[in-house]
Design a protein around this motif. Structure first.
Motif, PDB file in Angstrom:
ATOM      1  N   ILE A 221      29.449 -10.242  17.446  1.00  0.00           N
ATOM      2  CA  ILE A 221      29.436  -9.006  16.663  1.00  0.00           C
ATOM      3  C   ILE A 221      29.096  -7.879  17.632  1.00  0.00           C
ATOM      4  CG2 ILE A 221      28.378  -7.778  14.727  1.00  0.00           C
ATOM      5  CD1 ILE A 221      27.591 -10.572  13.629  1.00  0.00           C
ATOM      6  N   ASN A 222      30.099  -7.048  17.922  1.00  0.00           N
ATOM      7  CA  ASN A 222      29.950  -6.031  18.957  1.00  0.00           C
ATOM      8  C   ASN A 222      29.525  -4.695  18.352  1.00  0.00           C
ATOM      9  OD1 ASN A 222      30.072  -4.488  21.257  1.00  0.00           O
ATOM     10  ND2 ASN A 222      32.115  -5.173  21.865  1.00  0.00           N
ATOM     11  N   LYS A 223      28.236  -4.351  18.523  1.00  0.00           N
ATOM     12  CA  LYS A 223      27.717  -3.073  18.023  1.00  0.00           C
ATOM     13  C   LYS A 223      27.347  -2.150  19.184  1.00  0.00           C
ATOM     14  CE  LYS A 223      25.933  -4.809  13.601  1.00  0.00           C
ATOM     15  NZ  LYS A 223      24.749  -4.871  12.708  1.00  0.00           N
ATOM     16  N   LEU A 224      27.937  -2.401  20.339  1.00  0.00           N
ATOM     17  CA  LEU A 224      27.686  -1.536  21.493  1.00  0.00           C
ATOM     18  C   LEU A 224      28.219  -0.140  21.243  1.00  0.00           C
ATOM     19  CD1 LEU A 224      28.615  -3.993  24.387  1.00  0.00           C
ATOM     20  CD2 LEU A 224      26.335  -3.123  23.862  1.00  0.00           C
ATOM     21  N   LYS A 225      27.553   0.854  21.802  1.00  0.00           N
ATOM     22  CA  LYS A 225      27.975   2.247  21.672  1.00  0.00           C
ATOM     23  C   LYS A 225      28.221   2.845  23.048  1.00  0.00           C
ATOM     24  CE  LYS A 225      25.323   2.996  17.408  1.00  0.00           C
ATOM     25  NZ  LYS A 225      24.262   3.800  16.766  1.00  0.00           N
ATOM     26  N   LEU A 226      29.056   3.887  23.065  1.00  0.00           N
ATOM     27  CA  LEU A 226      29.344   4.571  24.327  1.00  0.00           C
ATOM     28  C   LEU A 226      28.217   5.527  24.659  1.00  0.00           C
ATOM     29  CD1 LEU A 226      33.150   5.363  23.957  1.00  0.00           C
ATOM     30  CD2 LEU A 226      32.075   3.429  25.093  1.00  0.00           C
ATOM     31  N   ARG A 227      27.798   5.501  25.908  1.00  0.00           N
ATOM     32  CA  ARG A 227      26.730   6.408  26.364  1.00  0.00           C
ATOM     33  C   ARG A 227      27.276   7.820  26.419  1.00  0.00           C
ATOM     34  NH1 ARG A 227      25.619   3.712  30.347  1.00  0.00           N
ATOM     35  NH2 ARG A 227      23.694   2.670  29.747  1.00  0.00           N
ATOM     36  N   LYS A 228      26.572   8.765  25.812  1.00  0.00           N
ATOM     37  CA  LYS A 228      27.030  10.153  25.792  1.00  0.00           C
ATOM     38  C   LYS A 228      26.561  10.891  27.029  1.00  0.00           C
ATOM     39  CE  LYS A 228      27.116  10.416  20.735  1.00  0.00           C
ATOM     40  NZ  LYS A 228      26.610  11.135  19.550  1.00  0.00           N
TER      41      LYS A 228
END
Length: 228
Positions: A221-228
């Protein structure tokens, strides 16, 4: 060689964000899929992308969607691309071809397939989730396959508890260029959840792929987010 498509601004108006997203997707499809992208149509409204048209095989449909997902500003994708059908290709023909390709990969010796109305149902066992996804990719490249259903059971050479699986994921991530210290993960009954931040979508997919190759992981389950 396919002549490169020219982007146009109609009526000399400044293109909207949706126009830019549409043109970027079309450019990327043309660059990465070349002639296979000629019959793919793209429309975007408020970041929601609608894809239609026709491709030769299922893997091209999935690839087109993955390209669109990587474009900044895309919120959601509705993939209505259809796979070209050939009345001369029967379920039995497709079944035979899928099995032949699967048998060519030693790790997939325990995988079988049953095809009905062009839908491939993958059965059997693999040692890792990544191997199961490899089998799905192989089936999706066979002409005539409309969809692939994964009913492969993940079995390991020995039993691993969740804590051990989690430790192995940490070890696997630490051997890559990823900033693994910014990636949190937990395991519950073999189901791995990834959280935290990565620099781009390529790193997001890489983290998922690495996790799928760890024995004992049955789902990611991929809940990774892009670093802003």
């Amino acid at each position: 060689m396919v002549k490169k498509r020219v982007n146009k601004i109609t009526d000399n108006k400044i293109p909207s964000k949706d126009d830019l997203i549409t043109d970027t997707i079309k450019d990327q499809l043309e660059e990465k899929m070349q002639a296979s992208s000629m019959d793919i149509n793209v429309f975007c409204r408020d970041g929601y992308v609608h894809m239609s048209g026709m491709v030769d095989v299922l893997s091209e449909k999935k690839y087109a969607e993955s390209i669109a997902k990587g474009i900044e500003g895309v919120q959601k994708i509705e993939n209505k691309i259809t796979v070209a059908m050939d009345s001369n290709i029967t379920d039995k023909h497709m079944e035979k071809e899928v099995i032949t390709h699967l048998q060519g990969v030693s790790k997939l010796s325990g995988v079988g397939v049953k095809i009905e109305d062009g839908v491939a149902n993958l059965l059997g066992t693999t040692n890792t989730l990544k191997d199961a996804h490899t089998a799905m990719g192989i089936a999706s490249e066979v002409r005539g396959i409309k969809d692939v259903v994964n009913n492969i059971h993940i079995t390991t050479k020995k039993e691993f508890d969740d804590a051990t699986i989690n430790s192995h994921v940490t070890q696997a991530l630490s051997t890559t260029p990823l900033s693994y210290m910014d990636i949190a993960h937990s395991v519950n009954n073999g189901k791995l959840t990834l959280k935290g931040y990565v620099n781009n979508r390529n790193e997001m997919e890489l983290a998922k792929e690495i996790a799928m190759d760890v024995e004992g992981v049955t789902k990611v389950i991929n809940k990774l987010k892009l670093r802003k």
